[in-house]
Design an enzyme around this catalytic site. Structure first.
Site, mmCIF file in Angstrom:
data_model
loop_
_atom_site.group_PDB
_atom_site.id
_atom_site.type_symbol
_atom_site.label_atom_id
_atom_site.label_comp_id
_atom_site.label_asym_id
_atom_site.label_seq_id
_atom_site.Cartn_x
_atom_site.Cartn_y
_atom_site.Cartn_z
ATOM 1 N N GLU A 36 18.167 26.276 2.582
ATOM 2 C CA GLU A 36 19.198 25.327 2.170
ATOM 3 C C GLU A 36 19.186 24.209 3.212
ATOM 4 O OE1 GLU A 36 23.135 26.980 1.915
ATOM 5 O OE2 GLU A 36 23.967 25.070 1.254
ATOM 6 N N ARG A 262 17.327 41.063 8.150
ATOM 7 C CA ARG A 262 17.384 39.814 8.919
ATOM 8 C C ARG A 262 16.971 40.071 10.350
ATOM 9 N NH1 ARG A 262 20.686 35.700 6.580
ATOM 10 N NH2 ARG A 262 21.106 34.490 8.442
ATOM 11 N N LYS A 272 23.258 28.799 11.016
ATOM 12 C CA LYS A 272 23.249 27.343 11.101
ATOM 13 C C LYS A 272 24.650 26.797 11.335
ATOM 14 C CE LYS A 272 20.833 27.365 7.314
ATOM 15 N NZ LYS A 272 20.226 27.002 6.035
HETATM 16 P P1 ATP Z 1 22.140 30.670 8.051
HETATM 17 O O1 ATP Z 1 23.061 31.832 8.094
HETATM 18 O O2 ATP Z 1 21.545 30.324 9.368
HETATM 19 O O3 ATP Z 1 22.708 29.484 7.349
HETATM 20 P P2 ATP Z 1 20.808 31.238 5.654
HETATM 21 O O4 ATP Z 1 20.294 32.564 5.265
HETATM 22 O O5 ATP Z 1 22.018 30.744 4.989
HETATM 23 O O6 ATP Z 1 20.918 31.204 7.208
HETATM 24 P P3 ATP Z 1 18.897 29.673 4.269
HETATM 25 O O7 ATP Z 1 18.508 28.270 4.489
HETATM 26 O O8 ATP Z 1 19.621 30.005 3.036
HETATM 27 O O9 ATP Z 1 19.718 30.126 5.534
HETATM 28 O O10 ATP Z 1 17.664 30.636 4.485
HETATM 29 C C1 ATP Z 1 16.380 30.449 3.980
HETATM 30 C C2 ATP Z 1 15.677 31.759 4.064
HETATM 31 O O11 ATP Z 1 15.621 32.206 5.412
HETATM 32 C C3 ATP Z 1 16.399 32.838 3.280
HETATM 33 O O12 ATP Z 1 15.461 33.545 2.498
HETATM 34 C C4 ATP Z 1 17.003 33.698 4.335
HETATM 35 O O13 ATP Z 1 17.082 35.024 3.910
HETATM 36 C C5 ATP Z 1 16.040 33.534 5.500
HETATM 37 N N1 ATP Z 1 16.699 33.783 6.775
HETATM 38 C C6 ATP Z 1 17.754 33.142 7.298
HETATM 39 N N2 ATP Z 1 18.139 33.691 8.462
HETATM 40 C C7 ATP Z 1 17.287 34.715 8.700
HETATM 41 C C8 ATP Z 1 17.148 35.689 9.738
HETATM 42 N N3 ATP Z 1 17.978 35.718 10.788
HETATM 43 N N4 ATP Z 1 16.148 36.594 9.644
HETATM 44 C C9 ATP Z 1 15.304 36.575 8.599
HETATM 45 N N5 ATP Z 1 15.388 35.702 7.586
HETATM 46 C C10 ATP Z 1 16.364 34.783 7.619
HETATM 47 MG MG MG Z 2 22.235 30.183 2.987
#
Ligand code: ATP
Ligand code: MG
Length: 558
Positions: A36, A262, A272
């Site tokens: 995102e 994760r 983020k």
């Molecule tokens: P954040 O909590 O930092 O906003 P998010 O999961 O909302 O992270 P996205 O941009 O939606 O961020 O994530 C893109 C991809 O990265 C998703 O498939 C998510 O599962 C993966 N991802 C995000 N954080 C992690 C993590 N700590 N370990 C493994 N994969 C991750």
């Molecule tokens: Mg997200």
């Protein structure tokens, strides 16, 4: 693309192997990385990128980069650009398959009309709070919305009017009609569309209704021909809805959602939203502050994509959440930098040492090896003159047992130059502090060679006063003091107040004068350093990437 890197976990590979055997997708493996664009990528995303691209590569497949840009309020073009740059920097290539969920808004809308026509979706006038209250809990079933049994015609009419902007934000939503008593709360008539009169960074004002991620995601996967939609564990409960959407719309060869744990790193925050809070509150200088676990931050700090990929590979993939030690990441970066970094001499806290028996005005150059780990790396000329600077902590007036460096009357080796002996200590008349040393050298020890079998136990790094360049060196420590910084009411209370130490009076070898931003070096006995973008030819600026694990064992014998 790095082959096999971020190699797939067994449970994911098992599913793929089974699909290959059954011919589910005609032998295809197609994954995607779906960020995102609401912030910069962090080390957790690096793990996901390695898994998504790595799984495709390991199976001769493809991986798309798709921006999940379904929420116009939080998303910005700046983030889109940085994410592309970071994925490329990590070493992965999406070819011509760069997509946006917003590319599919038209199709997603058509699918929604189809769900309404099939009786699988309805327009609901409950407010957000009411929807939440009606949803029930883990132990209690939900209640049906009073709008649940609207006719198809009324639903079509209302949804189309939502789309043309007749209603204000939040007035109505489109919901899937599934099961308000489902034990899985995400199946209790989840919201598919919400009204939001916001300008979208790609579609402008074309839309004032936006699809929810849970609805847009499976369909975006289907539209792109994704076979295995790998995501993290928090989406496990959403899998039922993922499958429901694809089944309701009779998508042939529907993609499969597969979840892995994760990545959580000690002393690190990977959210983020929270990282943005650190910036907004001024705790760090920006997304690329070298203390940040963002890829831009790690890059500025001097981390290499190779080390990050190796780290992601080493930790593998798990089905349950666990926390990985930050030390493991540092181990990977040290291993990589040890191989690739030329060694240089930098004095971070200088102490002047005059070599009184060295001829006034004389200069000479010594060839000093660039990398003892890599004989092919050769040597470089390092100038020497009558006055040198050594590290303040390499001198002690009253050395304790086990201190092998310089002390009054003691002889040490200046790396690659001469043996010197400290003859006299000059003090600052006001403070009494050690201001300068008067030393003598042994001309027979030229090049740091041992004369007449006389051994010294200490080898010091040094710079020539007449030739050294001034530098600023930024030393970093953990950004958070606690292993799990998310503990407590306010995670910023766990910040390490000493995470940055700026040393301004440093001196480095003259050969570093033209070093460009991003170049990496090992400063002998200090660790690995990377030239910061703030650096100028007049004022070099270095970031310490990581310290050496065992400073002394490495240098003493050479
Ligand atoms: P954040 O909590 O930092 O906003 P998010 O999961 O909302 O992270 P996205 O941009 O939606 O961020 O994530 C893109 C991809 O990265 C998703 O498939 C998510 O599962 C993966 N991802 C995000 N954080 C992690 C993590 N700590 N370990 C493994 N994969 C991750
Ligand atoms: Mg997200």
């Amino acid at each position: 693309m790095p082959e096999q890197e971020g190699g797939p976990g067994h449970f994911i590979q098992d599913v793929i192997d089974q699909d290959m055997k059954l011919g589910t997708y005609g032998g295809r493996v197609h994954t995607r990385f779906p960020p995102e664009p609401n912030g910069y990528l962090h080390i957790g995303h690096a793990k996901a990128i390695c898994v998504d691209f790595g799984t495709a590569a390991a199976n001769g497949g493809l991986c798309n980069l798709r921006f999940d840009d379904t929420n116009p309020r939080k998303e910005e073009v700046e983030y889109v650009d940085s994410i592309k740059e970071d994925v490329r920097w990590l070493g992965f290539d999406w070819g011509d398959r760069l997509f946006y969920a917003s590319d599919y808004f038209g199709q997603l809308y058509e699918y929604a009309l189809q769900l309404i026509r099939q009786g699988n979706a309805y327009v609901c006038d409950l407010s957000q709070e009411e929807i939440r209250a009606y949803r029930g809990t883990l132990t209690e079933p939900g209640r049906e919305s009073p709008y649940r049994n609207r006719s198809v015609a009324e639903n079509l009419d209302l949804f189309q009017r939502m789309r043309v902007g007749e209603f204000p934000d939040g007035a109505r939503v489109l919901r899937a009609k599934i099961d308000m008593a489902s034990p899985n709360i995400t199946m209790r008539d989840p919201v598919l569309y919400r009204i939001q009169h916001s300008t979208h960074h790609r579609t402008g004002d074309k839309w004032c209704i936006y699809p929810m991620y849970d609805y847009a995601h499976p369909l975006s996967d289907a539209i792109e021909g994704i076979t295995h939609s790998i995501c993290t564990l928090e989406f496990e409960n959403n899998r039922a809805f993922y499958d429901w959407v694809l089944a309701a719309l009779a998508i042939p060869q529907p993609p499969k959602q597969l979840e892995f744990a994760r990545l959580y790193l000690t002393h690190t925050m990977t959210s983020k939203r929270k990282l943005k809070q650190l910036i907004d509150q001024g705790h760090v200088s920006g997304w690329d502050d070298p203390r940040m676990p963002t890829l831009v931050g790690m890059r500025r700090r001097g981390h290499t994509p190779e080390a990050i990929r190796e780290f992601c590979d080493q930790i593998g993939m798990a089905k349950t959440n666990s926390v990985v030690s930050f030390a493991q990441l540092e181990y990977c970066i040290r291993e990589d930098l040890n191989r690739r970094c030329p060694r240089v001499m930098a004095v971070l806290r200088p102490l002047r040492a005059a070599i009184v028996n060295y001829p006034e005005g004389q200069e000479e150059e010594f060839a000093v090896e660039n990398n003892p780990e890599d004989p092919g790396a050769g040597s470089r000329p390092v100038p020497f003159s009558r006055t040198v600077y050594i590290e303040r902590e390499d001198f002690m007036e009253e050395p304790p047992k086990g201190f092998f460096r310089l002390a009054p009357g003691r002889e040490v080796r200046l790396k690659g130059a001469y043996y010197i002996t400290c003859q006299e200590v000059i003090r600052d008349p006001e403070t009494g502090a050690v201001a300068e040393l008067r030393c003598t050298y042994d001309p027979a020890s030229r090049g740091g060679e041992t004369p007449d079998g006389r051994k010294v136990r200490g080898t010091l790094h040094w710079v020539s006063a007449a030739h050294a360049r001034p530098a600023e060196v930024r030393l970093y420590d953990q950004l958070f003091l606690t292993e799990d910084p998310s503990q407590g009411d306010d995670f910023t209370a766990n910040l390490n107040p000493a995470s940055l130490e700026v040393l301004t009076g440093c001196l480095v070898e003259p050969g570093l004068a033209g070093a460009s931003a991003g170049s990496r070096f090992q400063f002998l006995r200090h660790g690995y350093f990377c030239v910061d973008p703030d650096s100028t030819p007049e004022r070099l600026v270095f970031n310490r990437t990581v310290s050496l694990r065992d400073t002394w064992a490495k240098v003493r014998d050479r």
